[in-house]
Design an enzyme around this catalytic site. Structure first.
Site, PDB file in Angstrom:
ATOM      1  N   ASP A 264      58.854  19.205  70.822  1.00  0.00           N
ATOM      2  CA  ASP A 264      60.071  18.449  70.484  1.00  0.00           C
ATOM      3  C   ASP A 264      61.188  18.694  71.500  1.00  0.00           C
ATOM      4  OD1 ASP A 264      61.628  16.760  68.887  1.00  0.00           O
ATOM      5  OD2 ASP A 264      60.881  17.683  67.044  1.00  0.00           O
TER       6      ASP A 264
ATOM      7  N   ASP B 268      61.432   8.726  64.466  1.00  0.00           N
ATOM      8  CA  ASP B 268      61.609   9.498  63.239  1.00  0.00           C
ATOM      9  C   ASP B 268      61.652   8.578  62.028  1.00  0.00           C
ATOM     10  OD1 ASP B 268      61.512  12.050  64.160  1.00  0.00           O
ATOM     11  OD2 ASP B 268      63.675  12.413  64.136  1.00  0.00           O
TER      12      ASP B 268
HETATM   13  C1  GLA Z   1      62.833  16.263  65.111  1.00  0.00           C
HETATM   14  C2  GLA Z   1      61.516  15.523  65.004  1.00  0.00           C
HETATM   15  C3  GLA Z   1      61.018  15.552  63.597  1.00  0.00           C
HETATM   16  C4  GLA Z   1      60.873  16.981  63.156  1.00  0.00           C
HETATM   17  C5  GLA Z   1      62.184  17.716  63.320  1.00  0.00           C
HETATM   18  C6  GLA Z   1      62.052  19.187  63.049  1.00  0.00           C
HETATM   19  O1  GLA Z   1      63.829  15.590  64.433  1.00  0.00           O
HETATM   20  O2  GLA Z   1      61.661  14.220  65.463  1.00  0.00           O
HETATM   21  O3  GLA Z   1      59.795  14.873  63.484  1.00  0.00           O
HETATM   22  O4  GLA Z   1      59.861  17.614  63.896  1.00  0.00           O
HETATM   23  O5  GLA Z   1      62.693  17.576  64.636  1.00  0.00           O
HETATM   24  O6  GLA Z   1      63.260  19.847  63.183  1.00  0.00           O
END
Ligand code: GLA
Length: 691
Positions: free
Chosen positions: A438, A495
């Protein structure tokens, strides 16, 4: 004197010409030219006239338009010497080298000790050009702008599709007129970013998904790009892509990222299929097949990790058909929310007193692979790492935080070694097959070394742990580009698990991305990012259009919902071997409420069409949906996979509602499918097989 070169195949030709040893210009780019065309004549014929009010020779719209030529638009290079004075090189031909499908052209300015090298390749299988510019200097210089090889687009274009977006709405497209002046996008976020997918499609008013001409571009770089689409006052048009302004440091060696480009005579799909295939077969390599069904626990538990609960969730996920379980954020340091612990990549003993092994053993016993989340480039001030090494933070001390976090300076070898050691430790001591990588904030400074440091760290991990797959995530789709995809196997597209939003995002992302690398999950009944409540059938079929997974808490599912999910997942598993290799063809829907696509097997033997009705239509009856890419003379048998979803208000008897249909490709592409009436927020799924 004219030197000329040709890069081409049976779909497109790019002809380059250097006049009197000056930098080469693309004098032709379009449909494949017949063999035997005299390139020199064609180059001479392309030279435009000069009239009043102009300089006496048109400055070349070369692969790097030069200020020294008085080029009247954006130049391809902006550089300064050590004392800050602008450099105005005038490059001349030095050498050329041809490979089987490529060309390297070297030009030099000997008085400034500079050389400019163009690496140009056409991959024959995908008909995609890969173009890179390198600049070498004997002395240390500063480069503010270095474009990848600059291409002109012809006068018969006139429109462009560019990409913007935001968190939960990646790949927004806008169709704009190509007008005098420059359309500039300078992405200064330091990452690819949701708002700036580095792509452009130049077309004309008549271009649709299935017909017309298009020139499509993608800049394969994860550090933020700049794009210039400019119409000069003399009418010529150029497209430039490079690193975002001022992201290159001082030095002696500079290189643009690869610019991928292609010409299509068969609409946006012609270009999209080439990008999709190129990613699948030449960029993102080594992914496990068949692609495993994912379960990701983020929207089920967030930071609350409880071993027994996670085990119960894993069991239910396996029962639904999941084959890979991804443990998301929350397993390390003292990470109970997003205010702490990034950088402390050690297992949290409070949550996992015996380490991750008990959870991993449970998951393996269920027949699933185990995956884990990292956000390596980030650090919280509340972390042991930041307390020990405050100097490893990128940018100034009072910068604005992003999600309460700071960024590590990835140009620092010590930082990369620290991250490597900690990630490698977790990978060595646990049976892990997958990383979700991430990157949840923009950077405080624009610096190409940040993306280069990231690439180096991933490359090192990939070479030492070749069996571990990696997913690129950046608050969803904030880091999707061919640079990151050269090193990873999947992207977390967004997301947003809202299936209606996903339909649109997936549709537009398919201009570049194949299904096999595009993650799509069935989210919770009540969507966490949009607040909407969506039916399980819509959620399941939408995820089944890409690399499928689940992300809700499976304990929320009713038995009927679980049954639907099991059925759709088994359908996906039965079809994934060909669907994950298929071309995604976007359909031109005559009803703007319908988003539709057809996934066509590479050998044309079968397809599946998905048609989502995203809102009520304006007219009462469904408009026939025309298919594409079929053999007009071929005969096909079509079946409505989910005909049991037809509601009672569908009172008539369209053939597909009750039985399979046999028809020619010509009929299916000209008249199209007459589908049953249905409620909005539903997806019709039609399978087709060539007889
Ligand atoms: C980001 C990612 C999510 C999740 C969160 C965890 O927002 O896009 O899918 O993994 O971090 O903190």
């Amino acid at each position: 004197m004219i030197r000329s070169w040709h890069l081409g195949d049976d779909r497109q030709s790019l002809v380059l010409a250097s006049f009197d040893d000056r930098l080469p210009e693309a004098v032709y780019w379009g449909p494949a030219l017949p063999t035997g065309e005299n390139l020199e004549t064609l180059s001479a014929a392309a030279l435009a006239d000069v009239t009043g009010g102009m300089v006496d020779r048109n400055a070349g719209l070369s692969l790097c338009p030069e200020a020294s030529e008085s080029f009247p638009g954006q130049t391809g290079l902006t550089a300064r010497n050590a004392s800050g004075a602008p450099l105005m090189p005038s490059f001349r031909f030095e050498s050329e080298a041809a490979s089987e499908h490529g060309l390297t052209l070297v030009f030099a300015d000997n008085s400034l000790d500079l050389s400019l090298v163009f690496d140009l390749v056409l991959t024959p299988e995908t008909s995609l050009l890969k173009l890179q510019t390198r600049l070498e200097s004997a002395d240390e210089i500063t480069v503010d702008w270095l474009a990848a090889p600059v291409l002109p687009v012809p006068a018969y274009t006139g429109e462009m599709i560019e990409f913007s977006g935001r968190w939960c709405a990646e790949f927004l497209t806008r169709r704009l007129p190509f007008a005098p002046g420059a359309r500039v996008r300078d992405n200064r976020t330091g990452r690819t970013d949701h708002a700036h997918f580095p792509g452009l499609v130049v077309c004309n008013a008549g271009t649709s998904n299935t017909a017309g001409e298009a020139f499509a571009f993608h800049y394969g770089w994860s550090g933020g790009h700049k794009m210039v689409a400019e119409e000069l006052a003399d009418g010529r048009r150029q497209v430039q892509f490079g690193h975002a302004t001022a992201s290159l440091a001082s030095g002696r060696h500079f290189v643009s990222a690869p610019l991928y480009a292609t010409y299509s005579a068969t609409g946006f799909n012609g270009a999209a299929v080439r990008f999709q295939r190129h990613v699948r077969d030449h960029v993102a390599q080594g992914a496990r097949t068949p692609r495993p069904v994912h379960y990701n626990c983020w929207e089920a538990v967030y930071f609350k990790h409880d071993l027994d609960e996670l085990k119960a969730i894993a069991s239910l996920a396996a029962d639904l058909g999941a084959e890979r379980f991804v443990l998301d954020d929350g397993w390390f340091g003292r990470r109970d929310d997003d205010t702490s612990s990034l950088g402390d990549w050690v297992i949290d003993k409070r949550k996992y007193p015996d380490g991750l092994t008990p959870l991993i053993d449970h998951i393996k016993a269920l027949g699933m692979e185990f995956g884990i989340w990292f956000e390596p480039e980030m650090v919280n001030e509340d972390s042991d790492l930041c307390r020990a090494h405050p100097d490893w933070v990128l940018g100034h001390a009072d910068q604005i935080r992003g999600r309460q976090q700071l960024v590590l300076d990835m140009s620092n070898q010590e930082v990369r070694d620290y991250l490597y050691a900690h990630i490698a430790d977790v990978l060595k001591n646990n049976d892990i097959g997958y990383i979700k990588w991430d990157h949840n904030r923009i950077l405080p400074v624009v610096d190409a070394r940040q993306a280069e440091g990231f690439y180096e760290l991933v490359d090192r991990l990939r070479s030492d742990f070749p069996a571990v797959e990696i997913e690129s995530c950046s608050s969803g789709g904030g880091r999707i580009d061919f640079g990151v995809l050269e090193r990873t196997h999947r992207v977390w597209l967004s997301d947003s698990n809202d299936a209606l939003e996903r339909q649109r995002i997936q549709h537009d992302a398919a201009l570049f991305l194949p299904a096999s690398i595009t993650g799509s999950h069935v989210g919770p009944r009540h969507c966490h990012t949009s607040g909407r409540t969506l039916d399980i059938r819509l959620r399941a079929w939408t995820a089944a259009q890409r690399h499928v997974g689940f992300e809700m808490d499976p304990r929320e599912l009713t038995e009927a919902e679980a049954e639907t999910l099991r059925n759709v997942t088994s359908w996906w598993k039965a079809n994934r071997s060909w669907m994950m290799q298929a071309d995604i063809l976007r359909l031109d829907s005559p009803d703007p409420a319908v988003i539709a696509e057809q996934q066509l097997a590479c050998d044309g033997s079968r397809f599946v069409a998905f048609a989502a009705l995203t809102r009520p239509s304006d007219q009462i009856l469904p408009r026939p949906l025309r298919l594409t890419g079929l053999d007009p003379q071929g005969r096909y048998r079509l079946s409505l996979v989910n005909r049991d979803e037809a509601p009672r208000l569908s009172r008539g008897a369209p053939l597909l509602k009750h039985q399979d249909l046999e028809a020619s490709g010509q009929y299916l592409m000209s008249h199209g499918l007459t589908l049953p009436w249905r409620f909005p927020e539903t997806v019709w799924v039609v399978e087709g097989e060539r007889l």
